[in-house]
Motif scaffolding. Structure first.
Motif, PDB file in Angstrom:
ATOM      1  N   LEU A 130       0.834  -1.209   0.000  1.00  0.00           N
ATOM      2  CA  LEU A 130       0.000   0.000   0.000  1.00  0.00           C
ATOM      3  C   LEU A 130       0.866   1.255   0.000  1.00  0.00           C
ATOM      4  CD1 LEU A 130      -3.253   0.501   1.999  1.00  0.00           C
ATOM      5  CD2 LEU A 130      -1.568   2.327   1.939  1.00  0.00           C
ATOM      6  N   SER A 131       1.901   1.281   0.827  1.00  0.00           N
ATOM      7  CA  SER A 131       2.777   2.452   0.896  1.00  0.00           C
ATOM      8  C   SER A 131       3.499   2.685  -0.424  1.00  0.00           C
ATOM      9  CB  SER A 131       3.794   2.253   2.027  1.00  0.00           C
ATOM     10  OG  SER A 131       4.705   3.323   2.072  1.00  0.00           O
ATOM     11  N   LEU A 132       4.002   1.600  -1.030  1.00  0.00           N
ATOM     12  CA  LEU A 132       4.735   1.730  -2.291  1.00  0.00           C
ATOM     13  C   LEU A 132       3.830   2.219  -3.420  1.00  0.00           C
ATOM     14  CD1 LEU A 132       7.308   1.258  -3.958  1.00  0.00           C
ATOM     15  CD2 LEU A 132       6.540  -1.107  -4.287  1.00  0.00           C
ATOM     16  N   VAL A 133       2.662   1.598  -3.551  1.00  0.00           N
ATOM     17  CA  VAL A 133       1.747   1.969  -4.645  1.00  0.00           C
ATOM     18  C   VAL A 133       1.250   3.395  -4.469  1.00  0.00           C
ATOM     19  CG1 VAL A 133      -0.481   1.435  -5.736  1.00  0.00           C
ATOM     20  CG2 VAL A 133       1.066  -0.414  -5.064  1.00  0.00           C
ATOM     21  N   TYR A 134       0.956   3.802  -3.243  1.00  0.00           N
ATOM     22  CA  TYR A 134       0.464   5.168  -3.021  1.00  0.00           C
ATOM     23  C   TYR A 134       1.537   6.201  -3.370  1.00  0.00           C
ATOM     24  CZ  TYR A 134      -1.472   9.274  -0.720  1.00  0.00           C
ATOM     25  OH  TYR A 134      -1.945  10.531  -0.472  1.00  0.00           O
ATOM     26  N   ARG A 135       2.794   5.933  -2.983  1.00  0.00           N
ATOM     27  CA  ARG A 135       3.868   6.879  -3.303  1.00  0.00           C
ATOM     28  C   ARG A 135       4.130   6.961  -4.805  1.00  0.00           C
ATOM     29  NH1 ARG A 135       8.340   5.052  -1.749  1.00  0.00           N
ATOM     30  NH2 ARG A 135       7.827   3.249  -0.471  1.00  0.00           N
ATOM     31  N   LEU A 136       3.990   5.838  -5.507  1.00  0.00           N
ATOM     32  CA  LEU A 136       4.227   5.838  -6.946  1.00  0.00           C
ATOM     33  C   LEU A 136       3.094   6.511  -7.723  1.00  0.00           C
ATOM     34  CD1 LEU A 136       5.674   2.223  -7.477  1.00  0.00           C
ATOM     35  CD2 LEU A 136       6.927   4.391  -7.453  1.00  0.00           C
ATOM     36  N   ASN A 137       1.860   6.417  -7.206  1.00  0.00           N
ATOM     37  CA  ASN A 137       0.701   6.953  -7.940  1.00  0.00           C
ATOM     38  C   ASN A 137       0.172   8.255  -7.360  1.00  0.00           C
ATOM     39  OD1 ASN A 137      -0.298   4.759 -10.025  1.00  0.00           O
ATOM     40  ND2 ASN A 137       0.377   3.663  -8.194  1.00  0.00           N
ATOM     41  N   GLY A 172      -0.837  11.762  -6.860  1.00  0.00           N
ATOM     42  CA  GLY A 172      -0.989  12.884  -7.779  1.00  0.00           C
ATOM     43  C   GLY A 172      -1.459  12.481  -9.161  1.00  0.00           C
ATOM     44  N   ARG A 173      -1.607  11.169  -9.418  1.00  0.00           N
ATOM     45  CA  ARG A 173      -2.054  10.735 -10.740  1.00  0.00           C
ATOM     46  C   ARG A 173      -3.529  11.057 -10.943  1.00  0.00           C
ATOM     47  NH1 ARG A 173      -0.213   5.019 -13.124  1.00  0.00           N
ATOM     48  NH2 ARG A 173       1.710   6.249 -13.036  1.00  0.00           N
ATOM     49  N   PHE A 174      -4.308  10.968  -9.879  1.00  0.00           N
ATOM     50  CA  PHE A 174      -5.727  11.302  -9.954  1.00  0.00           C
ATOM     51  C   PHE A 174      -5.955  12.676  -9.326  1.00  0.00           C
ATOM     52  CE2 PHE A 174      -5.415   6.689  -9.859  1.00  0.00           C
ATOM     53  CZ  PHE A 174      -6.188   6.333 -10.963  1.00  0.00           C
ATOM     54  N   ARG A 175      -7.149  13.196  -9.513  1.00  0.00           N
ATOM     55  CA  ARG A 175      -7.451  14.544  -9.004  1.00  0.00           C
ATOM     56  C   ARG A 175      -7.469  14.569  -7.489  1.00  0.00           C
ATOM     57  NH1 ARG A 175     -12.366  16.684 -12.972  1.00  0.00           N
ATOM     58  NH2 ARG A 175     -11.134  16.686 -14.924  1.00  0.00           N
ATOM     59  N   LYS A 176      -7.953  13.503  -6.884  1.00  0.00           N
ATOM     60  CA  LYS A 176      -8.058  13.439  -5.427  1.00  0.00           C
ATOM     61  C   LYS A 176      -7.098  12.381  -4.892  1.00  0.00           C
ATOM     62  CE  LYS A 176     -12.944  14.818  -5.268  1.00  0.00           C
ATOM     63  NZ  LYS A 176     -14.299  14.423  -4.827  1.00  0.00           N
ATOM     64  N   HIS A 177      -6.450  12.742  -3.783  1.00  0.00           N
ATOM     65  CA  HIS A 177      -5.541  11.773  -3.152  1.00  0.00           C
ATOM     66  C   HIS A 177      -6.307  10.586  -2.580  1.00  0.00           C
ATOM     67  CE1 HIS A 177      -2.156  14.280  -3.873  1.00  0.00           C
ATOM     68  NE2 HIS A 177      -2.526  15.239  -3.024  1.00  0.00           N
ATOM     69  N   LEU A 178      -7.592  10.787  -2.273  1.00  0.00           N
ATOM     70  CA  LEU A 178      -8.409   9.686  -1.765  1.00  0.00           C
ATOM     71  C   LEU A 178      -8.504   8.574  -2.806  1.00  0.00           C
ATOM     72  CD1 LEU A 178     -10.239   8.481   0.401  1.00  0.00           C
ATOM     73  CD2 LEU A 178     -12.161   9.740  -0.613  1.00  0.00           C
ATOM     74  N   THR A 179      -8.585   8.949  -4.081  1.00  0.00           N
ATOM     75  CA  THR A 179      -8.621   7.951  -5.149  1.00  0.00           C
ATOM     76  C   THR A 179      -7.303   7.192  -5.231  1.00  0.00           C
ATOM     77  OG1 THR A 179     -10.086   9.439  -6.379  1.00  0.00           O
ATOM     78  CG2 THR A 179      -9.120   7.601  -7.592  1.00  0.00           C
ATOM     79  N   ASP A 180      -6.189   7.936  -5.055  1.00  0.00           N
ATOM     80  CA  ASP A 180      -4.879   7.268  -5.018  1.00  0.00           C
ATOM     81  C   ASP A 180      -4.818   6.253  -3.882  1.00  0.00           C
ATOM     82  OD1 ASP A 180      -4.064   8.925  -7.116  1.00  0.00           O
ATOM     83  OD2 ASP A 180      -3.323  10.457  -5.737  1.00  0.00           O
ATOM     84  N   LYS A 239      -7.391   4.710  -2.395  1.00  0.00           N
ATOM     85  CA  LYS A 239      -8.284   3.574  -2.665  1.00  0.00           C
ATOM     86  C   LYS A 239      -7.637   2.600  -3.650  1.00  0.00           C
ATOM     87  CE  LYS A 239     -12.707   5.840  -1.705  1.00  0.00           C
ATOM     88  NZ  LYS A 239     -14.009   6.291  -2.275  1.00  0.00           N
ATOM     89  N   LEU A 240      -6.978   3.147  -4.680  1.00  0.00           N
ATOM     90  CA  LEU A 240      -6.289   2.283  -5.641  1.00  0.00           C
ATOM     91  C   LEU A 240      -5.174   1.501  -4.955  1.00  0.00           C
ATOM     92  CD1 LEU A 240      -5.718   1.340  -8.545  1.00  0.00           C
ATOM     93  CD2 LEU A 240      -4.223   3.337  -8.803  1.00  0.00           C
ATOM     94  N   ALA A 241      -4.421   2.169  -4.083  1.00  0.00           N
ATOM     95  CA  ALA A 241      -3.342   1.486  -3.357  1.00  0.00           C
ATOM     96  C   ALA A 241      -3.894   0.364  -2.484  1.00  0.00           C
ATOM     97  CB  ALA A 241      -2.571   2.497  -2.512  1.00  0.00           C
ATOM     98  N   ARG A 242      -5.046   0.588  -1.853  1.00  0.00           N
ATOM     99  CA  ARG A 242      -5.671  -0.452  -1.027  1.00  0.00           C
ATOM    100  C   ARG A 242      -6.070  -1.654  -1.871  1.00  0.00           C
ATOM    101  NH1 ARG A 242     -10.395   2.032   2.506  1.00  0.00           N
ATOM    102  NH2 ARG A 242     -10.768  -0.192   2.724  1.00  0.00           N
TER     103      ARG A 242
END
Length: 430
Positions: free
Chosen positions: A71-78, A80-88, A90-93
């Motif tokens: 989760l930590s790795l995917v969130y750091r890599l993604n 800012g890719r989406f408009r909201k960090h919440l979406t980043d 959720k994707l990491a989860r």
């Protein structure tokens, strides 16, 4: 005047609540004493219902490092890719859940694909060779009896009585028990299906726990802060962190350690060309999870099994296990576990015996970290009481080596054996 009335009213409310709880406790004790069997059946039923939750929580706890790291790795890599960090987030989860689930399935599938067939072949081969072992035993007995006529006369009467006892046991117990055996077999089939269903449900619970553990932890913190004072709440939080680090470090470390020992045992037995390599390696690896007694629990029956096949193979195995356990106890185990428990060998043995006696196999594993936590808090309590009374909290100060005519300062050092004064403690020393 009104404040005084409220105070008296509050005092009576507390008194009434205390009396009510005391009466409820007495009634509960009375019920438990006179309905032990009913309570036991009820607890067994509740335990059976909660089994998928136990399995799911255990699997989630073991998968936490993989889930958290992914989760930590995917969130750091993604990020800012989406408009909201919440979406980043959720994707990491989602990615962390999928990766954790894949790791779990791969580990279980690898175990069943690689280990189970080899275990079955080993067991089938062992069973097929049992008649040969029996023939060898009979030949040895006949040879021994022929060479010792006195022994033959002694055994003749014993064998007749043993034969009569076996026949009587077969007629009175074995034949009537066949119906019960068939019933047990049918129940075993139903139980296997039930275990599969419980396992599937536990997988779903594992996923929910992994994705909701932050919410559960936050709710627990809210409850503790609402019910207890700030000081007690901080102590409970400290206890929770200590339990997590102690249990998590110990269990994960022992699992990794046992896997390494099982692999090394398999390689060593393959090099030495010993029989039943996979079966014995799995037994040695699994029993190594139990501290202190684990090596003996796995090695003794394995050595006895090899003794029937080839005495020289049993001797080689015993020497190999001795070297392996020395390597584990002095190199591999300390490197992986570090100072997770910080318990002396005596207390480790005490925790395993008591835990195993009360709760079986699980108690033998969890008894050590439980004892470690109890030991830490007991040491803190004793040391704080000593400091308040202006006594030293160093154990070396109270050790007596005079009976050996040894100066303990030569062993531990002068500073470790010197009591701390009030002035020094006030200055922050000791």
């Amino acid at each position: 005047m009104e404040a005084q009335r409220k105070k008296i009213r509050s005092r009576y409310v507390k008194l009434g609540l205390t009396i009510f709880l005391a009466g409820l406790g007495i009634l509960l004790c009375y019920y438990l004493l006179y309905n032990t069997e009913n309570v036991k059946n009820l607890l067994g039923k509740i335990n059976g219902i909660l089994t998928p939750f136990y399995l799911g929580i255990i699997m989630a706890y073991l998968l936490c490092p993989i889930y958290n790291g992914t989760l930590s790795l995917v969130y750091r890599l993604n990020r800012g890719r989406f408009r909201k960090h919440l979406t980043d987030y959720k994707l990491a989860r989602i990615v962390a859940t999928v990766v954790s689930f894949i790791v779990l399935i791969v580990v279980l599938s690898g175990f069943f694909i690689l280990v189970i067939p080899e275990l079955v072949n080993s067991i089938v081969g062992l069973v097929s060779e049992v008649p040969g072992y029996i023939d060898k035993a009979v030949d040895w007995i006949e040879k021994t009896v022929v060479e010792n006529p006195e022994l033959a006369q002694l055994l003749e009467g014993r064998l007749e009585s043993a034969s009569d006892s076996i026949m009587e046991w077969g007629q009175n117990n074995m034949l009537p028990g066949m119906e019960a055996l068939l019933t047990q077999v049918s129940m075993g089939i139903v139980g296997t299906f039930s275990v599969m269903v419980d396992f599937l449900v536990s997988l779903i619970i594992c996923i929910y726990v992994l994705n909701s553990k932050e919410i559960f932890l936050a709710q627990a913190k809210k409850f503790v802060l609402a019910v207890f004072s700030k000081d007690r709440a901080s102590r409970l939080f400290e206890l929770g962190e200590l339990c997590d680090s102690t249990f998590g470090g110990f269990i994960n470390g022992k699992i990794i350690d046992s896997i390494i020992i099982g692999i090394i045992c398999f390689i060593a037995m393959s090099v030495l060309n010993l029989p039943l390599t996979m079966l014995i390696s799995v037994v040695v690896g699994l029993t190594n999870v139990i501290p202190f007694f684990g090596p003996f629990i796995g090695a003794i029956p394995s050595a006895i099994l090899l003794l029937f096949i080839d005495p020289m193979a049993a001797l080689k195995f015993v020497i190999m296990v001795f070297i392996l356990q020395q390597l584990d106890g002095n190199v591999i185990g300390p490197k992986i576990l570090g100072k997770t428990t910080r318990l002396a060998s005596f207390w480790v043995m005490f925790a395993i015996i008591v835990g195993g006696g009360l709760f079986g196999f699980i108690g033998m594993i969890l008894g050590v970290p439980t004892m470690a936590i109890f030991y830490i808090y007991a040491s803190r309590f004793i040391n704080n009481r000593l400091i308040k009374k202006n006594f030293s909290d160093k154990t070396q100060v109270y050790e007596n080596f005079e009976k050996y005519r040894i100066n303990k300062e030569d062993i531990f050092g002068k500073d470790s054996c010197r009591p701390i004064t009030k002035v020094e403690r006030g200055n922050g020393e000791g």
